[in-house]
Design an enzyme around this catalytic site. Structure first.
Site, mmCIF file in Angstrom:
data_model
loop_
_atom_site.group_PDB
_atom_site.id
_atom_site.type_symbol
_atom_site.label_atom_id
_atom_site.label_comp_id
_atom_site.label_asym_id
_atom_site.label_seq_id
_atom_site.Cartn_x
_atom_site.Cartn_y
_atom_site.Cartn_z
ATOM 1 N N HIS A 182 0.816 -1.223 0.000
ATOM 2 C CA HIS A 182 0.000 0.000 0.000
ATOM 3 C C HIS A 182 0.849 1.273 0.000
ATOM 4 O O HIS A 182 0.325 2.358 -0.264
ATOM 5 C CB HIS A 182 -0.946 -0.011 1.207
ATOM 6 N N ASP A 394 3.382 9.438 -0.900
ATOM 7 C CA ASP A 394 2.210 8.657 -0.476
ATOM 8 C C ASP A 394 1.994 7.518 -1.459
ATOM 9 O O ASP A 394 2.151 7.708 -2.670
ATOM 10 C CB ASP A 394 0.964 9.569 -0.484
HETATM 11 P P1 ADQ Z 1 -3.079 6.037 4.816
HETATM 12 O O1 ADQ Z 1 -1.675 6.496 5.018
HETATM 13 O O2 ADQ Z 1 -3.882 5.854 6.038
HETATM 14 O O3 ADQ Z 1 -3.155 4.693 3.950
HETATM 15 P P2 ADQ Z 1 -4.981 7.464 2.957
HETATM 16 O O4 ADQ Z 1 -4.978 6.703 1.695
HETATM 17 O O5 ADQ Z 1 -5.058 8.933 2.766
HETATM 18 O O6 ADQ Z 1 -3.705 7.202 3.851
HETATM 19 O O7 ADQ Z 1 -6.199 6.993 3.815
HETATM 20 C C1 ADQ Z 1 -6.558 7.660 5.004
HETATM 21 C C2 ADQ Z 1 -7.975 7.263 5.367
HETATM 22 O O8 ADQ Z 1 -8.258 7.784 6.667
HETATM 23 C C3 ADQ Z 1 -8.996 7.843 4.404
HETATM 24 O O9 ADQ Z 1 -9.922 6.849 4.062
HETATM 25 C C4 ADQ Z 1 -9.646 8.982 5.202
HETATM 26 O O10 ADQ Z 1 -11.017 9.137 4.934
HETATM 27 C C5 ADQ Z 1 -9.454 8.523 6.633
HETATM 28 N N1 ADQ Z 1 -9.322 9.700 7.528
HETATM 29 C C6 ADQ Z 1 -8.321 10.594 7.555
HETATM 30 N N2 ADQ Z 1 -8.542 11.540 8.485
HETATM 31 C C7 ADQ Z 1 -9.715 11.228 9.066
HETATM 32 C C8 ADQ Z 1 -10.488 11.811 10.131
HETATM 33 N N3 ADQ Z 1 -10.100 12.901 10.827
HETATM 34 N N4 ADQ Z 1 -11.637 11.196 10.458
HETATM 35 C C9 ADQ Z 1 -12.040 10.084 9.803
HETATM 36 N N5 ADQ Z 1 -11.355 9.496 8.813
HETATM 37 C C10 ADQ Z 1 -10.207 10.054 8.455
HETATM 38 C C11 ADQ Z 1 -2.212 3.806 3.344
HETATM 39 C C12 ADQ Z 1 -1.189 4.463 2.416
HETATM 40 C C13 ADQ Z 1 -1.889 5.298 1.365
HETATM 41 C C14 ADQ Z 1 -2.868 4.417 0.588
HETATM 42 C C15 ADQ Z 1 -3.757 3.628 1.529
HETATM 43 C C16 ADQ Z 1 -4.582 2.589 0.785
HETATM 44 O O11 ADQ Z 1 -0.281 5.271 3.159
HETATM 45 O O12 ADQ Z 1 -0.958 5.887 0.479
HETATM 46 O O13 ADQ Z 1 -3.678 5.239 -0.234
HETATM 47 O O14 ADQ Z 1 -3.004 2.940 2.514
HETATM 48 O O15 ADQ Z 1 -3.764 1.764 0.029
#
Ligand code: ADQ
Length: 513
Positions: A182, A394
């Site tokens: 990921h 990312d």
């Molecule tokens: P993450 O590093 O966690 O995932 P991301 O893909 O942006 O990063 O996902 C974050 C998730 O957390 C999103 O679904 C978002 O809605 C949720 N989120 C963030 N802040 C929030 C808040 N305050 N309240 C509720 N929900 C919140 C890892 C990798 C990424 C990759 C994903 C999936 O680092 O690059 O996209 O896995 O493969």
């Protein structure tokens, strides 16, 4: 009434009878309630995408429940109840406190996480971490071997579990095993610094199919294999290629992960979200709301983003009083010193910025440090007229895609880091920026704020079309196809990485520098 675009009853076909998925954490949300625990099934994107396949094949999800030591008495019962509701089995892999500290906080989050995001100054190499990582990977392999039938397809997720297939091979488990990373995968210049680089590469080559988020990550991996293991031969072209190394052939591909577009789009139009949006009205009564949404993590570039917002207010004084940054941060990994320091740094920067610019009836930054429920989050996405998604690196960044899907009123502008995995797919529509370039990001904020309604709609239509077409179901389907096809599968091209290219705002802003 919202109807999902795809029926969620069956799912894509993997080779084999059932699928057995492993990820570091079981897809559960556990909260303390008095002396006991409240346990609910998780609802993240990965669960949404995999649940139909797991359910339809009677599959199993293997993972750590998140607590150390043996499971408390009542907890096992609760897990059984969640299992019954989910429609597939959950197989817990318990960890001791020591294992959590060394395998999870240590090797996974203090070695691999910074390494995979090119942040080499943050590595903390400790040989005990490596031993614990190998040990826990073997335990995951043993748990998978225990629950899997001969015919099952095994699918391992993410950087915590790179060595599971190698451990399975040592146990003479002959099942086909796939892997998806990921996070990004670094170039040889970065990987060379990892003392265990060859073990990690050989570990990944023990899988049958290795999936990355982007073509850039896939190519970095292949370059590392070619350089550090030398005897690799690559065949084929397109998103999936075959790599032969040490007598084994492995498929290696790019499969950009995504979200359930229809789910976000449908929820954004719901009455509940429309009501929640009304409650946000007071944040930016006279102007535009700009949104940042991140897990607390140094890869997300939150301090750089605050610097850029400050620069925007300095360079473009007309924005003062007319644009408000709402920064939502979900708590994460606070036990690790870097995360604790980062939280303090963000709080200090928010304080400085607000102290400097706040005027009567306008506070430039609203900062929330908590997790929001889905409707509340989607209400923020829909209300925002600009999303500022500027990670320093990312794997994908689902926030960017969630914003596009939820922006149903046609006014959202996406400012996106060109080093997010989402950039290749969203380059035609987003304003792409270098997250380290404070001036460029500041000017992109001004461009976005001044963009005409027509241009906003045009860009957003293009973004929404891409996210709708490349949704999370397509991600699972492509992986399943690559896993089952006897030939190298002929999948549609995945957009490549074009730094500063495509519809980047670099050209738009050239004159203003
Ligand atoms: P993450 O590093 O966690 O995932 P991301 O893909 O942006 O990063 O996902 C974050 C998730 O957390 C999103 O679904 C978002 O809605 C949720 N989120 C963030 N802040 C929030 C808040 N305050 N309240 C509720 N929900 C919140 C890892 C990798 C990424 C990759 C994903 C999936 O680092 O690059 O996209 O896995 O493969």
């Amino acid at each position: 009434v919202f109807e999902p675009r795809r029926p969620l009853v069956s799912g894509p076909r993997f080779p084999g009878r059932r699928i057995v998925v492993a990820s570091n954490r079981l897809p559960l949300v556990m909260e303390r309630a008095g002396d006991g625990w409240e346990v609910e099934a998780g609802s993240g994107g990965l669960v949404t995408a995999l649940a139909p396949v797991l359910r339809s094949t009677g599959g199993v999800w293997v993972g750590w429940p998140g607590l150390t030591g043996p499971l408390e008495a009542g907890l096992e019962e609760k897990l059984d109840r969640v299992t019954a509701d989910a429609g597939y089995d959950l197989e817990p892999v318990p960890l001791s406190e020591d294992e959590r500290d060394h395998y999870y906080y240590g090797f996974s989050n203090e070695v691999l996480w910074p390494l995979l995001h090119d942040l080499q100054t943050l590595f903390r190499f400790d040989p005990d971490y490596w031993e614990a990582y190998r040990g826990v990977n073997r335990r995951f392999a043993a748990a998978m071997a225990r629950v899997a039938g001969e015919d099952d397809y095994l699918w391992v997720q993410d950087y915590h579990l790179m060595l599971v297939a190698a451990a399975l091979r040592e146990m003479d488990v002959g099942n086909r095993v796939g892997y998806f990373l990921h996070t990004p995968f670094p170039s040889p210049d970065i990987l060379v610094k990892l003392p265990w680089r060859t073990q990690i590469l050989r570990g990944l080559l023990a899988y049958d199919l290795v999936g990355f988020q982007t073509v850039r990550d896939r190519d970095n991996f292949l370059e590392c294999v070619g350089l550090f293991l030398r005897d690799a031969r690559i065949e084929g072209e397109g998103p999936v290629v075959a790599c032969t190394c040490a007598g084994r052939q492995v498929r290696v591909g790019a499969f950009p992960i995504s979200i359930d577009f229809d789910d976000f789009d449908g929820l954004a139009r719901s009455e509940r979200v429309t009501r929640a949006m009304g409650e946000l009205g007071g944040i930016s009564p006279r102007g535009q709301m700009m949104l940042g949404v991140d897990r607390l993590d140094y890869t997300k570039g939150i301090p750089n983003r605050l610097d850029a917002f400050e620069a925007a207010l300095e360079r473009h004084p007309e924005l003062r009083g007319r644009i408000t940054l709402v920064q939502l941060v979900v708590p994460s990994r606070e036990h690790i010193p870097e995360y604790h320091d980062l939280k303090r740094q963000i709080e200090r920067r928010v304080g400085e910025l607000n102290g400097r610019f706040t005027r009567e009836s306008w506070v430039p930054v609203h900062y929330l440090y908590r997790s929001l429920d889905r409707p509340e989050l989607v209400a923020h996405y829909r209300k925002a007229s600009i999303a500022l998604v500027t990670p320093l690196k990312d794997g994908m960044n689902l926030v960017a895609k969630e914003f596009c899907a939820s922006s149903v009123d046609g006014h959202g502008v996406l400012i996106l880091s060109e080093v997010a995995g989402a950039a290749p797919q969203l380059q035609d529509g987003a304003l792409l920026v270098n997250p380290y370039d404070t001036v460029q990001v500041a000017d992109a904020i001004a461009s976005a704020a001044g963009m005409t309604a027509e241009e906003r709609r045009g860009r957003l239509d293009r973004l929404r079309a891409v996210v709708r077409e490349w949704d999370v179901y397509r991600w699972v389907e492509s992986f399943a196809r690559a896993a089952s096809s006897p030939e190298i599968p002929d999948l549609p091209a995945v957009p490549g990485y074009v730094p500063g290219g495509g519809a980047s705002c670099e050209d738009d802003l050239a004159d203003s520098r």
